[in-house]
Design a protein around this motif. Structure first.
Motif, short mmCIF file in Angstrom:
data_model
loop_
_atom_site.label_atom_id
_atom_site.label_comp_id
_atom_site.label_asym_id
_atom_site.label_seq_id
_atom_site.Cartn_x
_atom_site.Cartn_y
_atom_site.Cartn_z
N LEU A 365 0.77 -1.12 -0.21
CA LEU A 365 -0.16 0.07 -0.02
C LEU A 365 0.89 1.10 0.12
N LYS A 366 1.91 1.26 0.60
CA LYS A 366 2.92 2.15 0.52
C LYS A 366 3.76 2.14 -0.63
N LYS A 367 3.76 1.27 -1.54
CA LYS A 367 4.33 1.27 -2.71
C LYS A 367 6.00 0.75 -2.66
N ILE A 368 6.10 -0.05 -1.42
CA ILE A 368 7.52 -0.19 -1.23
C ILE A 368 7.89 -1.63 -1.72
N ASN A 369 8.80 -1.85 -2.39
CA ASN A 369 9.18 -3.05 -3.11
C ASN A 369 9.78 -4.08 -2.31
N ILE A 370 9.66 -5.26 -2.08
CA ILE A 370 10.40 -6.22 -1.31
C ILE A 370 11.21 -6.81 -2.10
N LEU A 371 12.58 -7.03 -1.48
CA LEU A 371 13.62 -7.37 -2.34
C LEU A 371 14.10 -8.81 -2.14
N VAL A 372 14.21 -9.10 -0.98
CA VAL A 372 14.38 -10.56 -0.31
C VAL A 372 13.49 -10.46 0.97
N ILE A 373 12.98 -11.83 1.25
CA ILE A 373 12.12 -12.22 2.25
C ILE A 373 12.97 -13.50 3.30
N SER A 374 12.96 -13.34 4.35
CA SER A 374 13.27 -14.36 5.33
C SER A 374 12.52 -14.59 6.46
N THR A 375 12.25 -15.89 7.00
CA THR A 375 11.24 -15.87 8.03
C THR A 375 11.72 -16.85 9.08
N SER A 376 11.58 -16.69 10.49
CA SER A 376 11.48 -17.89 11.36
C SER A 376 10.28 -18.08 11.80
N GLU A 377 10.29 -18.67 13.10
CA GLU A 377 9.07 -19.01 13.83
C GLU A 377 8.24 -17.76 14.31
N ILE A 378 9.34 -16.88 14.96
CA ILE A 378 8.74 -15.41 15.62
C ILE A 378 9.01 -14.43 14.78
N LYS A 379 9.52 -14.33 13.65
CA LYS A 379 10.05 -13.08 13.06
C LYS A 379 9.68 -13.14 11.39
N ILE A 380 9.52 -12.17 10.64
CA ILE A 380 9.38 -12.00 9.22
C ILE A 380 10.23 -10.71 8.87
N SER A 381 11.33 -10.86 8.20
CA SER A 381 12.21 -10.06 7.64
C SER A 381 11.88 -9.79 6.29
N VAL A 382 12.28 -8.53 5.78
CA VAL A 382 12.10 -7.97 4.45
C VAL A 382 13.41 -6.97 4.10
N LEU A 383 14.02 -7.43 2.94
CA LEU A 383 15.07 -6.34 2.48
C LEU A 383 14.24 -5.33 1.51
N ILE A 384 14.49 -4.41 1.88
CA ILE A 384 13.81 -3.09 1.01
C ILE A 384 15.00 -2.04 1.06
N SER A 385 14.70 -1.15 -0.07
CA SER A 385 15.56 0.05 -0.21
C SER A 385 15.71 0.94 0.81
N ALA A 386 16.84 1.25 1.43
CA ALA A 386 16.82 1.96 2.73
C ALA A 386 16.15 3.38 2.71
N LYS A 387 16.12 3.91 1.43
CA LYS A 387 15.10 5.25 1.53
C LYS A 387 13.72 5.07 2.01
N HIS A 388 13.25 3.66 1.95
CA HIS A 388 11.70 3.55 2.41
C HIS A 388 11.74 3.21 3.87
N ALA A 389 12.99 2.81 4.34
CA ALA A 389 13.00 2.31 5.84
C ALA A 389 11.91 2.75 6.95
N LYS A 390 12.25 4.17 7.10
CA LYS A 390 11.44 4.96 8.07
C LYS A 390 9.86 4.54 7.69
N LYS A 391 9.78 4.90 6.29
CA LYS A 391 8.04 4.80 5.92
C LYS A 391 7.54 3.30 6.18
#
Ligand code: ADP
Ligand code: ASP
Ligand code: MG
Length: 403
Positions: A365-391
């Motif tokens: 919805l914020k038009k942030i593109n996800i580059l890489v995804i990784s997950t574990s039982e209690i976390k989900i991580s996405v790699l995004i462009s640093a300029k979108h991190a705050k948003k």
């Protein structure tokens, strides 16, 4: 009489005035009849200055000397604290780690505490004294000074609490506790009252600097509850624990983000067994930590693309190692220094379906593109462009009702 370990971070002892204030906090515990052991970091900025000096001398500074150099910051702060405590009427002295000793195993600059001799400390405390012990350092079996990784005073405090059998371990820092996300980055972050070790470990490992990851591992292993609170204002902080009593029913407990990640893509590598191993072998030999990894499914059965992330400071070395690697062939190498890993963490996601979708949808919805995804039982991580991190942090904080 209860025993308490009080650990003060760099900003908390960042000036003479701050050290005087910290001594008032220590005095308040003594007045409440606690037996107190103090652990201190170096005054803020000092360790970084020492790192810069080592770099100015050599771009390949000897690691044993590096530890010897970096450990000096804590000697200064601890002597000043002990000196001030004596000035205001308490019996106190400083201890460098080797004087106890605190012994460590493993490599210089990243050693790990394996034992603390507390005989002297116990004697001193019994006689009413307040020992002030240097964080972050130890000695190895060759009697060389070691350090235990940046922010390592947290781990020293936990291990001292373990050996001294302290009833409480309090980490004093420059924020009021552990927040849902870095309160200096996002104003709507909320203080967390209680957090599980596993959640804190994920948050710390995924970029929440407030606690050092090793210290949380040590605390979990030894079942030591940690109180994180401010040395600037007297307010209740955060309890890091395994006790399930009165936890909130939040699905997501916190959001972490990283600042210095870099992404590497190797385009057109051969799609055959052993290729990934050949790529990562020299990196592993050179102690380069590879984090997220994705390999595309090959379209033609011959070639594929491999993407992975490392710390930005390892980028030059990694590029060189890949280019020098004769056992692989590829079409192109590309790099991106400006990426950030944003993660949501919470034990609640184990039992709640649909969290991944909600995370991806909020970012879309914020038009942030996800580059890489990784997950574990209690976390989900996405790699995004640093300029979108705050948003991204703001939208996820809102989506998971942490605002
Ligand atoms: P100290 O010098 O006391 O060890 P640190 O700088 O290591 O302090 O850690 C405190 C800092 O951690 C805070 O100033 C804050 O900006 C940062 N931080 C990052 N993530 C969080 C979080 N989730 N909660 C609280 N602080 C955080
Ligand atoms: N002084 C060391 C550092 O800056 C250790 C610490 O602060 O915990 O990393
Ligand atoms: Mg710290």
């Amino acid at each position: 009489m209860k025993t308490v370990v009080l650990k003060f971070g760099g900003t908390s002892v960042g000036s003479i005035d701050r050290i005087k204030k910290v001594c008032k906090i220590i005095a308040s515990y003594k007045k409440k009849k606690y037996k107190v052991v103090v652990i201190s970091s170096a005054m803020s900025g000092v360790t970084n200055e020492l790192v810069n000096k080592s770099k100015a001398i050599s771009n390949n500074f000897d690691l044993a000397e590096y530890d010897s150099l970096l450990s000096t910051g804590e000697q200064v702060s601890c002597a000043l604290i002990a000196g001030r405590l004596k000035h205001i009427g308490f019996k106190s002295r400083s201890w460098l780690s080797w004087q106890l000793p605190i012994t460590t195993e493993g490599n210089h600059s990243g050693a790990r505490i394996n034992k603390i001799n507390i005989r002297e400390l116990n004697k001193y405390i019994k006689n009413g004294g307040t020992p002030v012990v240097t964080g972050f350092q130890g000695i190895n079996k060759n009697y060389r000074i070691t350090t235990i990784g940046r922010s390592g005073s947290d781990a020293t405090a936990i291990m001292v609490a373990k050996y001294i059998k302290a009833e409480e371990c309090i980490i004093f820092t420059d924020v009021e506790g552990v927040y849902t996300t870095d309160p200096r980055q996002y104003k709507k972050a909320k203080k967390i009252k209680k957090i599980f070790y596993d959640e804190m470990l994920e948050m710390a490992s995924l970029g929440s600097k407030v606690m050092q990851p090793t210290s949380i591992q040590d605390a979990k292993l030894n079942k030591i509850d940690i109180n994180v609170k401010s040395s600037f204002v007297s307010k209740s902080g955060t309890l890091i624990t395994n006790s399930k009593k009165s936890f909130s029913d939040q699905i997501i407990t916190g959001i972490s983000s990283t600042k210095n990640d870099a992404k590497i893509t190797i385009v057109g590598v051969k799609d055959r067994p052993g290729v990934a191993a050949s790529i990562f072998k020299p990196l592993s030999k050179n102690l380069i930590n590879v984090d997220m990894v994705v390999q595309n499914i090959s379209q033609n059965g011959k070639n594929t693309d491999l993407t992975f992330t490392i710390k930005s400071e390892d980028l030059k070395k990694t590029e060189r190692l890949i280019r020098e690697n004769k056992s692989i062939s590829y079409k192109k190498l590309s790099f991106d220094r400006n990426v950030s890993k944003v993660s949501i963490i919470g034990v609640g996601m184990i039992t709640t379906p649909g969290i991944t979708y909600r995370m991806f949808q909020a970012l879309a919805l914020k038009k942030i593109n996800i580059l890489v995804i990784s997950t574990s039982e209690i976390k989900i991580s996405v790699l995004i462009s640093a300029k979108h991190a705050k948003k991204a942090i703001a939208s996820l904080h809102k989506e998971f009702k942490l605002d």
